[in-house]
Design a protein around this motif. Structure first.
Motif, PDB file in Angstrom:
ATOM      1  N   GLU A 169       2.198   8.462   8.352  1.00  0.00           N
ATOM      2  CA  GLU A 169       1.392   7.791   9.390  1.00  0.00           C
ATOM      3  C   GLU A 169       0.046   8.892   9.099  1.00  0.00           C
ATOM      4  O   GLU A 169      -1.046   8.325   9.220  1.00  0.00           O
ATOM      5  CB  GLU A 169       1.862   8.264  10.887  1.00  0.00           C
ATOM      6  CG  GLU A 169       0.808   7.925  12.046  1.00  0.00           C
ATOM      7  CD  GLU A 169       1.450   8.102  13.213  1.00  0.00           C
ATOM      8  OE1 GLU A 169       0.593   8.337  14.275  1.00  0.00           O
ATOM      9  OE2 GLU A 169       2.411   8.526  13.456  1.00  0.00           O
ATOM     10  N   TRP A 170       0.252   9.990   8.714  1.00  0.00           N
ATOM     11  CA  TRP A 170      -1.026  10.982   8.724  1.00  0.00           C
ATOM     12  C   TRP A 170      -1.604  10.484   7.070  1.00  0.00           C
ATOM     13  O   TRP A 170      -2.853  10.472   7.251  1.00  0.00           O
ATOM     14  CB  TRP A 170      -0.578  12.501   8.267  1.00  0.00           C
ATOM     15  CG  TRP A 170      -1.750  13.344   8.181  1.00  0.00           C
ATOM     16  CD1 TRP A 170      -2.397  13.879   9.309  1.00  0.00           C
ATOM     17  CD2 TRP A 170      -2.272  13.845   7.016  1.00  0.00           C
ATOM     18  NE1 TRP A 170      -3.397  14.563   8.794  1.00  0.00           N
ATOM     19  CE2 TRP A 170      -3.276  14.779   7.312  1.00  0.00           C
ATOM     20  CE3 TRP A 170      -2.055  13.588   5.654  1.00  0.00           C
ATOM     21  CZ2 TRP A 170      -4.078  15.364   6.414  1.00  0.00           C
ATOM     22  CZ3 TRP A 170      -2.727  14.221   4.606  1.00  0.00           C
ATOM     23  CH2 TRP A 170      -3.747  15.132   4.876  1.00  0.00           C
ATOM     24  N   ASP A 171      -0.735  10.109   6.215  1.00  0.00           N
ATOM     25  CA  ASP A 171      -1.470   9.563   4.990  1.00  0.00           C
ATOM     26  C   ASP A 171      -2.066   8.481   5.165  1.00  0.00           C
ATOM     27  O   ASP A 171      -3.303   8.163   4.585  1.00  0.00           O
ATOM     28  CB  ASP A 171      -0.359   9.345   4.049  1.00  0.00           C
ATOM     29  CG  ASP A 171       0.273  10.726   3.629  1.00  0.00           C
ATOM     30  OD1 ASP A 171      -0.200  11.663   3.617  1.00  0.00           O
ATOM     31  OD2 ASP A 171       1.391  10.663   2.991  1.00  0.00           O
ATOM     32  N   ALA A 172      -1.711   7.320   6.004  1.00  0.00           N
ATOM     33  CA  ALA A 172      -2.300   6.157   6.296  1.00  0.00           C
ATOM     34  C   ALA A 172      -3.627   6.410   6.919  1.00  0.00           C
ATOM     35  O   ALA A 172      -4.652   5.760   6.724  1.00  0.00           O
ATOM     36  CB  ALA A 172      -1.271   5.104   6.836  1.00  0.00           C
ATOM     37  N   THR A 173      -3.563   7.175   7.899  1.00  0.00           N
ATOM     38  CA  THR A 173      -4.762   7.427   8.564  1.00  0.00           C
ATOM     39  C   THR A 173      -5.863   8.230   7.537  1.00  0.00           C
ATOM     40  O   THR A 173      -7.292   7.821   7.849  1.00  0.00           O
ATOM     41  CB  THR A 173      -4.587   8.558   9.703  1.00  0.00           C
ATOM     42  OG1 THR A 173      -3.673   7.858  10.558  1.00  0.00           O
ATOM     43  CG2 THR A 173      -5.689   8.952  10.522  1.00  0.00           C
ATOM     44  N   GLN A 174      -5.576   9.049   6.900  1.00  0.00           N
ATOM     45  CA  GLN A 174      -6.415   9.582   6.059  1.00  0.00           C
ATOM     46  C   GLN A 174      -6.885   8.582   5.055  1.00  0.00           C
ATOM     47  O   GLN A 174      -8.072   8.657   4.652  1.00  0.00           O
ATOM     48  CB  GLN A 174      -5.805  10.815   4.937  1.00  0.00           C
ATOM     49  CG  GLN A 174      -5.356  11.988   5.878  1.00  0.00           C
ATOM     50  CD  GLN A 174      -6.505  12.581   6.538  1.00  0.00           C
ATOM     51  OE1 GLN A 174      -7.504  12.980   5.874  1.00  0.00           O
ATOM     52  NE2 GLN A 174      -6.623  12.652   7.902  1.00  0.00           N
TER      53      GLN A 174
END
Length: 346
Positions: free
Chosen positions: A116-121
């Motif tokens: 989730e964090w990677d996708a947001t970044q």
């Protein structure tokens, strides 16, 4: 998620009790051909020695010139006379577009920071319709990605700089809403934290032990007691600031209530570039401009005389900026032997 974990994921490192561990491999050391002179995280340091033997130290994207700083084993750090403290963390230019891509993509691919964090970044830095604009690569040379740096002593507030990387065009100021993004004033505050001032052991006379009810003169060595300064700069964006500490007064605390100070306030102001006046033969019957009179003996021990110097801090910076920062103090304690005057009966 804890503050430490949240910040650590953004930086791509794990922080445990003040120790920093990369999630992948150790980032390579900065090289001279790096656009920003630094490519790794945190507050990595590097030092360059000039032809005159002075050392400029790069800490967290900021270069500190300490060639006019106080030196010697007794030099010390100023303590602000108010509740103000220098920044515990700050933002400065950190990456070119290519460098940020090279740093972040391996972290995303490893998945160690969570899908989730990677996708947001990825949404923040990638442009699926125009890949040439990924990480602002189409603006290479026109600005930098800014990121956070931390004072390597991890003082309170070190984890408050939790903004993601943000872009600043060359020549533009950082966004007004981001606290501690480097400006001349923030650089002056960081330079304040690097100032070291001479020790404050005062010279006492007449030499030897002080005598009960006789004045003891106190003064500081004028050759060492002079203004000191540190310059902080960010060469890649052409800004700098110099913080200068100027001595203004010496406060004496005798270490016992059974004493009198000269002047009565115990604060000796600077006069003619010096504080106090050296004792000389023939002055024994005069009250010193700076000193103390002990009213009883120290017995088998000593009295802990505390000598504290107050330094005024002023700063100047790029574009004619400047002003004052809170006064700083630095003190030391020295033992004073006080004896009764011995009378001989015949």
């Amino acid at each position: 998620m804890s503050t430490v974990t949240r910040v650590s994921q953004r930086l791509g490192v794990i922080v445990v009790f003040g120790l920093v561990f990369p999630l992948l491999a150790l980032p390579r050391a900065a090289h001279a051909d790096d656009a920003l002179g630094e490519e790794s995280q945190g507050s990595e340091q590097q030092a360059d020695t000039g032809d005159d033997g002075t050392v400029s130290v790069t800490v967290g994207g900021v270069v500190f010139d300490r060639s006019k700083n106080g030196s010697g084993g007794s030099a010390g750090v100023l303590r602000s006379s108010t509740s103000w403290v220098p920044p515990a963390c700050w933002y400065a230019p950190k990456y070119t577009p290519e460098q940020l891509q090279k740093y972040l993509e391996p972290i995303w691919e490893a998945g160690s920071t969570g899908h989730e964090w990677d996708a947001t970044q990825r949404k923040k830095y990638l442009n699926p319709d125009e890949p040439e604009k990924d990480f602002n690569k189409d603006r290479t040379g026109e600005g930098h990605w800014w990121g956070s740096y931390v004072n390597d002593s991890y003082p309170p507030g070190w984890d408050s700089c939790d903004e993601d990387y943000f872009w600043v065009d060359r020549g533009d100021p950082p966004p007004a809403g981001i606290e501690n993004a480097v400006t001349p004033e923030v650089l002056a505050e960081l330079a304040y934290a690097e100032i070291r001032v001479p020790g404050t052991e005062v010279t006492l006379a007449p030499a030897g032990e002080a005598k009960v009810n006789l004045p003891t003169w106190a003064w500081l060595d004028g050759a060492e007691f002079r203004p000191v300064s540190v310059t902080a700069s960010v060469p890649v964006i052409g800004i700098e600031a110099t913080a200068t500490a100027v001595p203004v007064s010496l406060e004496i605390e005798p270490g016992t209530p059974d004493a009198e100070t000269f002047p009565a306030s115990g604060v000796c102001e600077i006069d003619g570039g010096r504080i106090g006046e050296p004792y000389a033969r023939g002055k024994a019957d005069r009250d010193p401009p700076c000193g103390v009179r002990y009213l009883r003996s120290s017995g088998e021990g000593t009295f802990p005389l505390q000598a504290t110097v107050t330094w005024e801090i002023e700063w100047t910076g790029t574009g004619g900026a400047g002003g004052d920062l809170p006064d700083g103090t630095f003190g030391a304690t020295q033992g004073v032997v006080v004896q009764e005057i011995q009378a001989i009966n015949r």
